[in-house]
Design a protein around this motif. Structure first.
Motif, PDB file in Angstrom:
ATOM      1  N   ASP A 175      70.329  75.927 -69.168  1.00 34.93           N
ATOM      2  CA  ASP A 175      71.113  76.841 -70.004  1.00 34.93           C
ATOM      3  C   ASP A 175      72.473  77.165 -69.392  1.00 34.93           C
ATOM      4  N   GLY A 176      72.812  76.513 -68.283  1.00 42.32           N
ATOM      5  CA  GLY A 176      74.104  76.725 -67.651  1.00 42.32           C
ATOM      6  C   GLY A 176      74.131  77.761 -66.549  1.00 42.32           C
ATOM      7  N   THR A 177      73.022  78.447 -66.311  1.00 41.54           N
ATOM      8  CA  THR A 177      72.953  79.428 -65.225  1.00 41.54           C
ATOM      9  C   THR A 177      73.184  78.724 -63.889  1.00 41.54           C
ATOM     10  N   VAL A 178      74.013  79.345 -63.025  1.00 40.78           N
ATOM     11  CA  VAL A 178      74.331  78.706 -61.745  1.00 40.78           C
ATOM     12  C   VAL A 178      73.567  79.310 -60.569  1.00 40.78           C
ATOM     13  N   HIS A 179      73.025  80.510 -60.732  1.00 36.13           N
ATOM     14  CA  HIS A 179      72.264  81.099 -59.618  1.00 36.13           C
ATOM     15  C   HIS A 179      71.314  82.176 -60.132  1.00 36.13           C
ATOM     16  N   ASN A 180      70.030  81.994 -59.844  1.00 35.33           N
ATOM     17  CA  ASN A 180      69.037  83.023 -60.172  1.00 35.33           C
ATOM     18  C   ASN A 180      67.909  83.055 -59.149  1.00 35.33           C
ATOM     19  N   LEU A 181      68.141  82.494 -57.969  1.00 40.02           N
ATOM     20  CA  LEU A 181      67.118  82.489 -56.916  1.00 40.02           C
ATOM     21  C   LEU A 181      66.593  83.888 -56.637  1.00 40.02           C
ATOM     22  N   ASP A 182      67.480  84.886 -56.644  1.00 39.56           N
ATOM     23  CA  ASP A 182      67.060  86.258 -56.344  1.00 39.56           C
ATOM     24  C   ASP A 182      65.958  86.745 -57.282  1.00 39.56           C
ATOM     25  N   GLU A 183      65.989  86.292 -58.526  1.00 42.06           N
ATOM     26  CA  GLU A 183      64.960  86.708 -59.481  1.00 42.06           C
ATOM     27  C   GLU A 183      63.591  86.182 -59.074  1.00 42.06           C
ATOM     28  N   TYR A 184      63.547  85.004 -58.509  1.00 44.06           N
ATOM     29  CA  TYR A 184      62.274  84.390 -58.125  1.00 44.06           C
ATOM     30  C   TYR A 184      61.709  84.985 -56.841  1.00 44.06           C
ATOM     31  N   ILE A 185      62.577  85.362 -55.929  1.00 41.69           N
ATOM     32  CA  ILE A 185      62.079  85.884 -54.643  1.00 41.69           C
ATOM     33  C   ILE A 185      61.955  87.403 -54.635  1.00 41.69           C
ATOM     34  N   ASP A 186      62.301  88.049 -55.742  1.00 44.45           N
ATOM     35  CA  ASP A 186      62.105  89.496 -55.875  1.00 44.45           C
ATOM     36  C   ASP A 186      60.647  89.726 -56.269  1.00 44.45           C
ATOM     37  N   ILE A 187      59.788  89.854 -55.273  1.00 43.99           N
ATOM     38  CA  ILE A 187      58.347  89.932 -55.495  1.00 43.99           C
ATOM     39  C   ILE A 187      57.831  91.261 -54.954  1.00 43.99           C
ATOM     40  N   CYS A 188      57.253  92.076 -55.809  1.00 42.40           N
ATOM     41  CA  CYS A 188      56.770  93.386 -55.370  1.00 42.40           C
ATOM     42  C   CYS A 188      55.341  93.627 -55.845  1.00 42.40           C
TER      43      CYS A 188
END
Length: 226
Positions: A175-188
Protein backbone atom coordinates in the motif's frame (compact mmCIF):
# COMPACT_ATOMS: atom_id res chain seq x y z
CA UNK A 1 -10.84 -27.63 17.34
CA UNK A 2 -10.63 -24.60 15.08
CA UNK A 3 -9.55 -25.23 11.52
CA UNK A 4 -8.37 -23.30 8.49
CA UNK A 5 -8.16 -23.89 4.76
CA UNK A 6 -4.37 -24.26 4.71
CA UNK A 7 -2.71 -26.58 2.23
CA UNK A 8 0.59 -28.10 3.31
CA UNK A 9 3.58 -29.40 1.36
CA UNK A 10 3.58 -33.19 1.25
CA UNK A 11 7.22 -33.71 2.20
CA UNK A 12 8.96 -33.58 5.56
CA UNK A 13 11.28 -30.59 5.89
CA UNK A 14 14.94 -31.71 5.89
CA UNK A 15 17.78 -29.78 7.51
CA UNK A 16 18.93 -26.87 5.32
CA UNK A 17 22.26 -25.17 4.80
CA UNK A 18 21.62 -21.94 6.67
CA UNK A 19 24.31 -20.13 4.69
CA UNK A 20 22.13 -20.25 1.57
CA UNK A 21 19.66 -17.84 3.18
CA UNK A 22 20.17 -14.07 3.39
CA UNK A 23 21.15 -12.90 6.86
CA UNK A 24 22.16 -9.48 8.14
CA UNK A 25 22.96 -9.25 11.88
CA UNK A 26 20.50 -7.13 13.90
CA UNK A 27 17.90 -7.06 11.09
CA UNK A 28 15.90 -10.16 12.06
CA UNK A 29 12.61 -8.73 10.75
CA UNK A 30 14.05 -8.29 7.25
CA UNK A 31 15.85 -11.63 7.42
CA UNK A 32 12.52 -13.35 8.14
CA UNK A 33 10.77 -11.40 5.37
CA UNK A 34 13.36 -12.67 2.86
CA UNK A 35 13.27 -16.15 4.41
CA UNK A 36 9.50 -16.47 3.96
CA UNK A 37 9.76 -15.38 0.34
CA UNK A 38 12.52 -17.89 -0.36
CA UNK A 39 10.75 -20.81 1.34
CA UNK A 40 7.76 -20.12 -0.92
CA UNK A 41 9.92 -19.74 -4.03
CA UNK A 42 11.87 -22.99 -3.58
CA UNK A 43 8.78 -25.05 -2.73
CA UNK A 44 9.56 -25.76 0.91
CA UNK A 45 6.46 -23.77 1.90
CA UNK A 46 3.17 -23.24 0.14
CA UNK A 47 3.62 -20.92 -2.85
CA UNK A 48 1.57 -18.21 -1.11
CA UNK A 49 3.08 -18.83 2.32
CA UNK A 50 -0.20 -20.04 3.79
CA UNK A 51 1.63 -22.47 6.10
CA UNK A 52 4.04 -19.82 7.42
CA UNK A 53 3.66 -17.52 10.41
CA UNK A 54 5.94 -14.68 11.49
CA UNK A 55 6.47 -14.50 15.26
CA UNK A 56 7.75 -11.34 16.98
CA UNK A 57 9.12 -12.08 20.46
CA UNK A 58 9.38 -9.19 22.91
CA UNK A 59 7.65 -7.61 25.92
CA UNK A 60 6.69 -4.20 27.28
CA UNK A 61 10.20 -3.51 28.56
CA UNK A 62 11.80 -4.56 25.27
CA UNK A 63 13.97 -6.95 27.31
CA UNK A 64 13.26 -10.55 26.41
CA UNK A 65 15.83 -13.28 26.99
CA UNK A 66 16.59 -16.17 24.68
CA UNK A 67 19.08 -19.04 24.67
CA UNK A 68 20.88 -21.10 22.00
CA UNK A 69 21.67 -17.85 20.20
CA UNK A 70 24.76 -17.57 17.99
CA UNK A 71 25.27 -13.89 18.84
CA UNK A 72 25.60 -14.60 22.57
CA UNK A 73 28.94 -13.97 24.25
CA UNK A 74 28.04 -16.41 27.05
CA UNK A 75 28.77 -20.13 27.23
CA UNK A 76 25.07 -20.90 27.76
CA UNK A 77 24.06 -18.95 24.63
CA UNK A 78 21.83 -16.48 26.49
CA UNK A 79 21.09 -13.09 24.93
CA UNK A 80 18.74 -10.24 25.86
CA UNK A 81 16.67 -9.13 22.89
CA UNK A 82 14.75 -5.90 22.57
CA UNK A 83 12.80 -8.03 20.11
CA UNK A 84 13.43 -11.07 17.96
CA UNK A 85 11.63 -12.44 14.89
CA UNK A 86 11.33 -16.03 13.66
CA UNK A 87 9.23 -17.97 11.19
CA UNK A 88 7.05 -20.91 12.26
CA UNK A 89 5.92 -23.38 9.63
CA UNK A 90 2.72 -25.24 10.43
CA UNK A 91 3.28 -28.70 8.97
CA UNK A 92 -0.09 -30.38 9.57
CA UNK A 93 1.15 -33.73 8.19
CA UNK A 94 0.40 -36.61 10.54
CA UNK A 95 2.89 -36.54 13.40
CA UNK A 96 5.33 -34.19 11.62
CA UNK A 97 6.11 -31.37 14.06
CA UNK A 98 5.75 -27.69 13.29
CA UNK A 99 9.10 -26.15 12.43
CA UNK A 100 10.85 -22.95 13.56
CA UNK A 101 13.14 -21.18 11.11
CA UNK A 102 15.53 -18.97 13.10
CA UNK A 103 18.60 -17.68 11.29
CA UNK A 104 20.18 -16.53 14.58
CA UNK A 105 19.84 -19.80 16.47
CA UNK A 106 22.49 -22.43 17.10
CA UNK A 107 19.80 -25.14 16.96
CA UNK A 108 19.22 -27.20 13.78
CA UNK A 109 17.74 -25.23 10.89
CA UNK A 110 14.81 -25.63 10.98
CA UNK A 111 14.06 -27.11 14.39
CA UNK A 112 10.79 -28.54 15.80
CA UNK A 113 8.65 -25.95 17.56
CA UNK A 114 8.51 -27.86 20.86
CA UNK A 115 12.29 -28.20 20.91
CA UNK A 116 12.75 -24.52 20.07
CA UNK A 117 10.43 -23.47 22.88
CA UNK A 118 12.18 -25.67 25.44
CA UNK A 119 15.71 -24.70 24.37
CA UNK A 120 15.34 -21.04 23.38
CA UNK A 121 12.28 -19.56 25.04
CA UNK A 122 12.41 -21.91 28.03
CA UNK A 123 9.11 -20.88 29.66
CA UNK A 124 9.82 -23.19 32.62
CA UNK A 125 12.86 -21.06 33.52
CA UNK A 126 11.87 -18.68 36.29
CA UNK A 127 12.03 -15.02 35.28
CA UNK A 128 10.79 -11.85 36.92
CA UNK A 129 7.31 -11.09 35.52
CA UNK A 130 8.59 -7.97 33.75
CA UNK A 131 10.81 -10.16 31.56
CA UNK A 132 8.26 -12.75 30.50
CA UNK A 133 8.14 -12.99 26.73
CA UNK A 134 5.12 -12.20 24.61
CA UNK A 135 4.65 -13.32 21.02
CA UNK A 136 2.90 -11.47 18.20
CA UNK A 137 1.90 -14.03 15.55
CA UNK A 138 1.22 -12.74 12.04
CA UNK A 139 0.17 -14.90 9.08
CA UNK A 140 3.01 -14.69 6.54
CA UNK A 141 0.87 -13.70 3.50
CA UNK A 142 -0.42 -10.71 5.49
CA UNK A 143 3.05 -9.84 6.77
CA UNK A 144 4.57 -9.99 3.29
CA UNK A 145 1.85 -7.65 2.03
CA UNK A 146 1.79 -5.05 4.81
CA UNK A 147 5.18 -5.00 6.54
CA UNK A 148 7.53 -2.07 5.79
CA UNK A 149 10.84 -0.82 7.14
CA UNK A 150 13.02 2.07 6.03
CA UNK A 151 15.50 1.07 8.78
CA UNK A 152 15.17 4.33 10.70
CA UNK A 153 15.42 2.39 13.98
CA UNK A 154 19.03 1.58 13.08
CA UNK A 155 20.18 5.21 12.76
CA UNK A 156 21.47 7.46 15.52
CA UNK A 157 20.31 11.04 16.18
CA UNK A 158 22.45 12.45 13.36
CA UNK A 159 21.57 9.79 10.81
CA UNK A 160 24.55 7.46 11.07
CA UNK A 161 24.05 3.72 10.96
CA UNK A 162 24.15 1.97 14.33
CA UNK A 163 24.47 -1.35 12.50
CA UNK A 164 25.12 -1.72 8.78
CA UNK A 165 21.89 -2.47 6.84
CA UNK A 166 21.20 -5.27 4.36
CA UNK A 167 22.48 -4.74 0.82
CA UNK A 168 18.97 -5.01 -0.63
CA UNK A 169 16.56 -2.11 -0.86
CA UNK A 170 14.34 -1.30 2.17
CA UNK A 171 11.00 -3.10 2.29
CA UNK A 172 7.97 -1.08 1.16
CA UNK A 173 4.44 -2.41 1.80
CA UNK A 174 2.08 -3.01 -1.08
CA UNK A 175 0.00 0.00 0.00
CA UNK A 176 3.05 2.27 -0.17
CA UNK A 177 3.80 2.39 3.57
CA UNK A 178 7.55 2.86 4.11
CA UNK A 179 7.86 2.07 7.83
CA UNK A 180 5.63 0.33 10.36
CA UNK A 181 8.06 -1.92 12.27
CA UNK A 182 7.15 -0.13 15.51
CA UNK A 183 3.57 -1.38 15.21
CA UNK A 184 4.75 -4.99 15.12
CA UNK A 185 7.18 -4.76 18.03
CA UNK A 186 4.78 -2.80 20.26
CA UNK A 187 3.75 -5.84 22.29
CA UNK A 188 2.08 -5.47 25.68
CA UNK A 189 0.38 -7.76 28.17
CA UNK A 190 -2.96 -6.00 27.72
CA UNK A 191 -3.13 -7.39 24.16
CA UNK A 192 -2.57 -11.04 25.12
CA UNK A 193 -5.54 -13.18 24.15
CA UNK A 194 -7.47 -14.66 27.05
CA UNK A 195 -9.70 -17.07 25.14
CA UNK A 196 -8.72 -19.58 22.47
CA UNK A 197 -11.15 -20.60 19.76
CA UNK A 198 -12.43 -19.83 16.28
CA UNK A 199 -12.34 -16.07 16.84
CA UNK A 200 -8.63 -16.22 17.61
CA UNK A 201 -7.84 -18.24 14.49
CA UNK A 202 -9.98 -15.96 12.34
CA UNK A 203 -8.09 -12.98 13.74
CA UNK A 204 -4.64 -14.29 12.83
CA UNK A 205 -5.82 -14.95 9.28
CA UNK A 206 -7.33 -11.49 8.86
CA UNK A 207 -5.64 -8.90 11.10
CA UNK A 208 -2.66 -6.94 9.81
CA UNK A 209 -0.90 -7.21 13.18
CA UNK A 210 -2.07 -10.74 13.94
CA UNK A 211 -2.60 -11.78 17.55
CA UNK A 212 -0.55 -11.65 20.76
CA UNK A 213 -0.07 -14.68 23.01
CA UNK A 214 2.08 -15.37 26.05
CA UNK A 215 5.17 -17.59 25.86
CA UNK A 216 3.17 -20.36 27.54
CA UNK A 217 0.43 -20.17 24.89
CA UNK A 218 2.66 -20.39 21.82
CA UNK A 219 2.52 -24.16 21.27
CA UNK A 220 -1.19 -24.27 22.10
CA UNK A 221 -1.91 -21.63 19.49
CA UNK A 222 -0.39 -23.63 16.66
CA UNK A 223 -2.13 -26.80 17.84
CA UNK A 224 -5.45 -25.09 17.04
CA UNK A 225 -4.63 -24.77 13.35
CA UNK A 226 -5.31 -28.04 11.56
Amino acid sequence: MATSSLEFPSSVTPPFDISTFDHTPYYCEENVYLLCNKLCKIGVADAKGSDLFVVFISNEKKQASGTACKASKRADGVVLWDYHVVCVQRKGIGDTPDQVWDLDSSLPFPTPLAHYISETIRPSFQLFPDYHRLCRIVHAPIFLCFFASDRRHMKDSVGNWIEQPPACEPIIAEDGTVHNLDEYIDICAANVVTKFGDDLINAVFSHKLGVVVSENQLADFFSLIS
